[in-house]
Design a protein around this motif. Structure first.
Motif, PDB file in Angstrom:
ATOM      1  N   GLY A 174     -12.637 -21.487  41.956  1.00 49.04           N
ATOM      2  CA  GLY A 174     -12.101 -20.472  42.845  1.00 49.04           C
ATOM      3  C   GLY A 174     -12.593 -20.659  44.266  1.00 49.04           C
ATOM      4  N   VAL A 175     -12.116 -19.789  45.129  1.00 50.13           N
ATOM      5  CA  VAL A 175     -12.452 -19.833  46.547  1.00 50.13           C
ATOM      6  C   VAL A 175     -12.982 -18.462  46.964  1.00 50.13           C
ATOM      7  CG1 VAL A 175     -11.550 -20.115  48.894  1.00 50.13           C
ATOM      8  CG2 VAL A 175     -10.728 -21.607  47.060  1.00 50.13           C
ATOM      9  N   ILE A 176     -14.078 -18.459  47.703  1.00 49.51           N
ATOM     10  CA  ILE A 176     -14.647 -17.235  48.253  1.00 49.51           C
ATOM     11  C   ILE A 176     -14.411 -17.247  49.759  1.00 49.51           C
ATOM     12  CG2 ILE A 176     -16.740 -15.868  48.572  1.00 49.51           C
ATOM     13  CD1 ILE A 176     -17.889 -17.330  46.107  1.00 49.51           C
ATOM     14  N   VAL A 177     -13.771 -16.204  50.268  1.00 50.14           N
ATOM     15  CA  VAL A 177     -13.479 -16.094  51.702  1.00 50.14           C
ATOM     16  C   VAL A 177     -14.318 -14.948  52.268  1.00 50.14           C
ATOM     17  CG1 VAL A 177     -11.680 -15.955  53.455  1.00 50.14           C
ATOM     18  CG2 VAL A 177     -11.100 -16.755  51.160  1.00 50.14           C
ATOM     19  N   THR A 178     -15.222 -15.265  53.195  1.00 49.15           N
ATOM     20  CA  THR A 178     -16.113 -14.228  53.726  1.00 49.15           C
ATOM     21  C   THR A 178     -15.652 -13.717  55.098  1.00 49.15           C
ATOM     22  OG1 THR A 178     -17.631 -16.007  54.419  1.00 49.15           O
ATOM     23  CG2 THR A 178     -18.168 -14.830  52.399  1.00 49.15           C
ATOM     24  N   GLY A 179     -14.390 -13.313  55.173  1.00 49.15           N
ATOM     25  CA  GLY A 179     -13.923 -12.517  56.300  1.00 49.15           C
ATOM     26  C   GLY A 179     -13.347 -13.255  57.489  1.00 49.15           C
ATOM     27  N   ASP A 180     -12.833 -12.450  58.414  1.00 45.35           N
ATOM     28  CA  ASP A 180     -12.105 -12.912  59.598  1.00 45.35           C
ATOM     29  C   ASP A 180     -10.933 -13.803  59.201  1.00 45.35           C
ATOM     30  OD1 ASP A 180     -13.537 -11.423  61.362  1.00 45.35           O
ATOM     31  OD2 ASP A 180     -14.501 -13.095  62.386  1.00 45.35           O
ATOM     32  N   LEU A 181     -10.036 -13.226  58.404  1.00 45.03           N
ATOM     33  CA  LEU A 181      -8.822 -13.935  58.041  1.00 45.03           C
ATOM     34  C   LEU A 181      -7.860 -14.006  59.218  1.00 45.03           C
ATOM     35  CD1 LEU A 181      -9.810 -12.049  55.378  1.00 45.03           C
ATOM     36  CD2 LEU A 181      -8.051 -13.480  54.370  1.00 45.03           C
ATOM     37  N   THR A 182      -7.950 -13.058  60.140  1.00 44.59           N
ATOM     38  CA  THR A 182      -7.031 -13.007  61.277  1.00 44.59           C
ATOM     39  C   THR A 182      -7.805 -13.074  62.588  1.00 44.59           C
ATOM     40  OG1 THR A 182      -7.095 -10.588  61.484  1.00 44.59           O
ATOM     41  CG2 THR A 182      -5.498 -11.522  59.922  1.00 44.59           C
ATOM     42  N   MET A 183      -7.039 -13.198  63.665  1.00 42.65           N
ATOM     43  CA  MET A 183      -7.646 -13.214  64.990  1.00 42.65           C
ATOM     44  C   MET A 183      -7.668 -11.822  65.601  1.00 42.65           C
ATOM     45  SD  MET A 183      -9.174 -15.056  67.156  1.00 42.65           S
ATOM     46  CE  MET A 183      -9.827 -14.635  68.780  1.00 42.65           C
ATOM     47  N   ARG A 184      -6.535 -11.105  65.556  1.00 45.21           N
ATOM     48  CA  ARG A 184      -6.465  -9.774  66.155  1.00 45.21           C
ATOM     49  C   ARG A 184      -5.858  -8.743  65.203  1.00 45.21           C
ATOM     50  NH1 ARG A 184     -10.399 -10.233  69.479  1.00 45.21           N
ATOM     51  NH2 ARG A 184     -10.024 -11.370  71.403  1.00 45.21           N
ATOM     52  N   ALA A 185      -5.888  -9.032  63.901  1.00 42.56           N
ATOM     53  CA  ALA A 185      -5.400  -8.089  62.889  1.00 42.56           C
ATOM     54  C   ALA A 185      -3.937  -7.711  63.081  1.00 42.56           C
ATOM     55  CB  ALA A 185      -6.273  -6.828  62.858  1.00 42.56           C
ATOM     56  N   ARG A 186      -3.150  -8.607  63.668  1.00 40.34           N
ATOM     57  CA  ARG A 186      -1.725  -8.361  63.818  1.00 40.34           C
ATOM     58  C   ARG A 186      -1.031  -8.519  62.467  1.00 40.34           C
ATOM     59  NH1 ARG A 186      -2.918 -11.584  68.546  1.00 40.34           N
ATOM     60  NH2 ARG A 186      -2.407 -10.469  70.491  1.00 40.34           N
ATOM     61  N   ALA A 187       0.104  -7.842  62.301  1.00 42.76           N
ATOM     62  CA  ALA A 187       0.852  -7.912  61.045  1.00 42.76           C
ATOM     63  C   ALA A 187       1.255  -9.347  60.736  1.00 42.76           C
ATOM     64  CB  ALA A 187       2.077  -7.005  61.115  1.00 42.76           C
ATOM     65  N   ARG A 188       1.699 -10.086  61.739  1.00 37.38           N
ATOM     66  CA  ARG A 188       2.138 -11.462  61.484  1.00 37.38           C
ATOM     67  C   ARG A 188       0.965 -12.366  61.090  1.00 37.38           C
ATOM     68  NH1 ARG A 188       2.766 -10.870  67.116  1.00 37.38           N
ATOM     69  NH2 ARG A 188       1.439 -12.230  68.393  1.00 37.38           N
ATOM     70  N   GLU A 189      -0.220 -12.064  61.603  1.00 38.97           N
ATOM     71  CA  GLU A 189      -1.393 -12.853  61.234  1.00 38.97           C
ATOM     72  C   GLU A 189      -1.784 -12.574  59.786  1.00 38.97           C
ATOM     73  OE1 GLU A 189      -3.269 -12.853  65.764  1.00 38.97           O
ATOM     74  OE2 GLU A 189      -4.191 -11.633  64.198  1.00 38.97           O
ATOM     75  N   PHE A 190      -1.752 -11.311  59.386  1.00 39.21           N
ATOM     76  CA  PHE A 190      -2.025 -10.982  57.992  1.00 39.21           C
ATOM     77  C   PHE A 190      -0.976 -11.589  57.073  1.00 39.21           C
ATOM     78  CE2 PHE A 190      -4.929  -7.522  59.371  1.00 39.21           C
ATOM     79  CZ  PHE A 190      -5.981  -7.801  58.509  1.00 39.21           C
ATOM     80  N   ALA A 191       0.278 -11.599  57.506  1.00 40.25           N
ATOM     81  CA  ALA A 191       1.342 -12.187  56.684  1.00 40.25           C
ATOM     82  C   ALA A 191       1.099 -13.684  56.483  1.00 40.25           C
ATOM     83  CB  ALA A 191       2.701 -11.943  57.328  1.00 40.25           C
ATOM     84  N   ALA A 192       0.710 -14.365  57.542  1.00 37.07           N
ATOM     85  CA  ALA A 192       0.431 -15.802  57.433  1.00 37.07           C
ATOM     86  C   ALA A 192      -0.773 -16.057  56.538  1.00 37.07           C
ATOM     87  CB  ALA A 192       0.196 -16.389  58.825  1.00 37.07           C
ATOM     88  N   ALA A 193      -1.810 -15.246  56.684  1.00 36.55           N
ATOM     89  CA  ALA A 193      -2.995 -15.398  55.835  1.00 36.55           C
ATOM     90  C   ALA A 193      -2.651 -15.145  54.368  1.00 36.55           C
ATOM     91  CB  ALA A 193      -4.090 -14.444  56.302  1.00 36.55           C
ATOM     92  N   THR A 194      -1.819 -14.140  54.113  1.00 35.44           N
ATOM     93  CA  THR A 194      -1.413 -13.821  52.737  1.00 35.44           C
ATOM     94  C   THR A 194      -0.675 -14.991  52.107  1.00 35.44           C
ATOM     95  OG1 THR A 194      -1.257 -11.467  53.265  1.00 35.44           O
ATOM     96  CG2 THR A 194      -0.082 -12.233  51.315  1.00 35.44           C
ATOM     97  N   ARG A 195       0.257 -15.569  52.855  1.00 36.25           N
ATOM     98  CA  ARG A 195       1.018 -16.708  52.319  1.00 36.25           C
ATOM     99  C   ARG A 195       0.087 -17.878  52.010  1.00 36.25           C
ATOM    100  NH1 ARG A 195       4.626 -15.108  56.445  1.00 36.25           N
ATOM    101  NH2 ARG A 195       3.814 -16.735  57.823  1.00 36.25           N
ATOM    102  N   TRP A 196      -0.797 -18.168  52.934  1.00 34.02           N
ATOM    103  CA  TRP A 196      -1.679 -19.330  52.767  1.00 34.02           C
ATOM    104  C   TRP A 196      -2.611 -19.146  51.572  1.00 34.02           C
ATOM    105  CZ3 TRP A 196      -6.954 -20.368  53.091  1.00 34.02           C
ATOM    106  CH2 TRP A 196      -7.296 -21.724  53.206  1.00 34.02           C
ATOM    107  N   ILE A 197      -3.225 -17.987  51.463  1.00 35.23           N
ATOM    108  CA  ILE A 197      -4.152 -17.741  50.351  1.00 35.23           C
ATOM    109  C   ILE A 197      -3.407 -17.730  49.023  1.00 35.23           C
ATOM    110  CG2 ILE A 197      -5.711 -16.029  49.342  1.00 35.23           C
ATOM    111  CD1 ILE A 197      -6.437 -15.241  52.250  1.00 35.23           C
ATOM    112  N   SER A 198      -2.233 -17.103  48.995  1.00 36.01           N
ATOM    113  CA  SER A 198      -1.458 -17.025  47.750  1.00 36.01           C
ATOM    114  C   SER A 198      -1.040 -18.401  47.264  1.00 36.01           C
ATOM    115  CB  SER A 198      -0.221 -16.150  47.959  1.00 36.01           C
ATOM    116  OG  SER A 198      -0.582 -14.832  48.301  1.00 36.01           O
ATOM    117  N   ASP A 199      -0.841 -19.328  48.193  1.00 38.93           N
ATOM    118  CA  ASP A 199      -0.386 -20.664  47.823  1.00 38.93           C
ATOM    119  C   ASP A 199      -1.514 -21.596  47.385  1.00 38.93           C
ATOM    120  OD1 ASP A 199       2.212 -19.969  48.334  1.00 38.93           O
ATOM    121  OD2 ASP A 199       2.301 -20.891  50.326  1.00 38.93           O
ATOM    122  N   LEU A 200      -2.769 -21.130  47.456  1.00 37.46           N
ATOM    123  CA  LEU A 200      -3.882 -22.002  47.069  1.00 37.46           C
ATOM    124  C   LEU A 200      -3.819 -22.359  45.580  1.00 37.46           C
ATOM    125  CD1 LEU A 200      -6.938 -20.533  49.023  1.00 37.46           C
ATOM    126  CD2 LEU A 200      -5.760 -22.706  49.434  1.00 37.46           C
ATOM    127  N   GLY A 201      -3.312 -21.429  44.773  1.00 37.47           N
ATOM    128  CA  GLY A 201      -3.145 -21.729  43.361  1.00 37.47           C
ATOM    129  C   GLY A 201      -4.407 -21.613  42.529  1.00 37.47           C
TER     130      GLY A 201
END
Length: 274
Positions: A34-61
Motif C-alpha cells: 500500500g501507499v501512505i500519503v502524509t498530506g498536502d495533496l493540493t496546492m490551494r485546496a481548489r476543487a480541480r486540484e482535489f479532483a486531480a488528486a482523487t483521480r491519481w490516487i484512485s488509479d494507483l491500484g
C-alpha cells in the motif's frame, strides 16, 4: 515482511508530472502492500486540484492511507475555512475508498493542521489536545502486539530541514507516543526526507519524513520513502529519479540548541500558507 511506499506533498496544482508518473510506474511494477500519503495533496485546496488528486490516487491500484495537510484547507474561502475546512478533503477520502490494512499493523492518523492559530503563520503544525486524545485512544484500543505507525503531516519536532514545522504541543505528543511504543511517526511538510531518533522522557521515538513529489523542492530532488517492515524493524530507502543515495537524501539531525527559538503566541492574523 511488508513493503509500503510513504509519499507526501503532492501539491496538485503545482505537481511534478514526471515524478508522479514515475511513482505510478514503481507501484505498478513493484506492487507494494500500500501507499501512505502524509498530506498536502493540493496546492490551494481548489476543487480541480482535489479532483486531480482523487483521480491519481484512485488509479494507483493499491490500498492507500491518506492524511490531510495545511495546503488541503481552503485558502480563498474564509467562510468555508472557518466553518467546514475539511469538506473537500473528506470528499476525496470517501472517493478513494480503498483503505490500507495490513495484518498486525495499524496506521493511526494524528491531525496536525488547524483552521486558525494564535500566530501569524497558520501553515505550521498544531497538535490539539482532542486530536492527540483521539490518536492515543485509537492506539490503546488495538489488540496487544499490534505494530503502530502514526501518520501526520507536520514533523512533531524540528528535524534539521530547510523547511520548519514549528509544531505546537509536538513534544508532548511524541512523549505519549513513545509511552505506547509506536514503531515510527511518519510525516511530510518540509519537502526533504529524514530518519531520526528523538529522545523523550518515555524513551526514544523514530521520526521518518518523506520528501515531495511536486515542483516545490527544497534541498533535495522529488522523492518518496520505500519502507520495508520486518518484525519491529523498518528499513528506509529514499527513492528519487536522480539516483541520489539514501544517506545523501536524508537531512541530518542538528542539535536542539542550534534551532531557532519558537515564536511566542501572536494574535490571529490573515493566513499565510507555506
Amino acid at each position: 515482511m511488508t513493503r509500503l511506499f510513504h509519499i507526501s506533498d503532492l501539491h496538485f496544482g503545482l505537481e511534478d508530472p514526471l515524478a508522479l508518473a514515475w511513482l505510478v510506474d514503481c507501484v505498478a511494477r513493484e506492487k507494494p502492500a500500500g501507499v501512505i500519503v502524509t498530506g498536502d495533496l493540493t496546492m490551494r485546496a481548489r476543487a480541480r486540484e482535489f479532483a486531480a488528486a482523487t483521480r491519481w490516487i484512485s488509479d494507483l491500484g493499491v490500498p492507500v492511507s491518506i492524511g490531510v495537510g495545511n495546503h488541503d484547507l481552503p485558502y480563498f474561502n474564509p467562510l468555508e475555512r472557518a466553518f467546514d475546512p475539511y469538506r473537500r478533503y473528506r470528499r476525496l477520502e470517501q472517493a478513494v475508498g480503498n483503505p490500507l490494512t495490513v495484518p498486525g499493523l495499524a496506521i493511526v492518523p494524528l491531525k496536525t493542521t488547524a483552521r486558525a492559530q494564535w500566530r501569524f503563520n497558520w501553515s505550521k503544525g498544531h497538535v490539539a489536545p482532542a486530536e492527540l486524545a483521539h490518536c492515543l485512544a485509537h492506539i490503546d484500543a488495538l489488540p496487544r502486539g499490534t505494530r503502530v505507525l502514526v501518520a501526520c503531516h507536520h514533523p512533531l519536532v524540528e528535524a534539521g530541514t530547510h523547511g520548519q514545522a514549528l509544531t505546537r504541543h509536538g513534544e508532548q505528543a511524541l512523549t505519549e507516543l513513545a509511552r505506547r511504543g509506536v514503531m515510527a511517526v511518519l510525516s511530510g511538510h518540509v519537502h526533504d526526507a529524514f530518519d531520526l531518533i528523538h529522545p523523550t522522557p518515555e524513551g526514544p521515538v523514530r521520526m521518518i519524513g518523506a520528501g515531495t513529489l511536486s515542483l516545490r523542492t527544497r534541498s533535495t530532488p522529488p522523492s518518496f520513502n520505500d519502507l520495508t517492515l520486518s518484525g519491529a524493524d523498518i528499513a528506509v530507502t529514499v527513492r528519487n529519479l536522480e539516483a541520489v543515495p539514501t544517506p545523501a537524501m536524508q537531512i541530518e539531525d542538528i542539535p536542539e540548541d542550534a534551532l531557532p527559538p519558537s515564536q511566542p503566541g501572536e494574535p490571529i492574523a490573515p493566513v499565510a500558507l507555506g
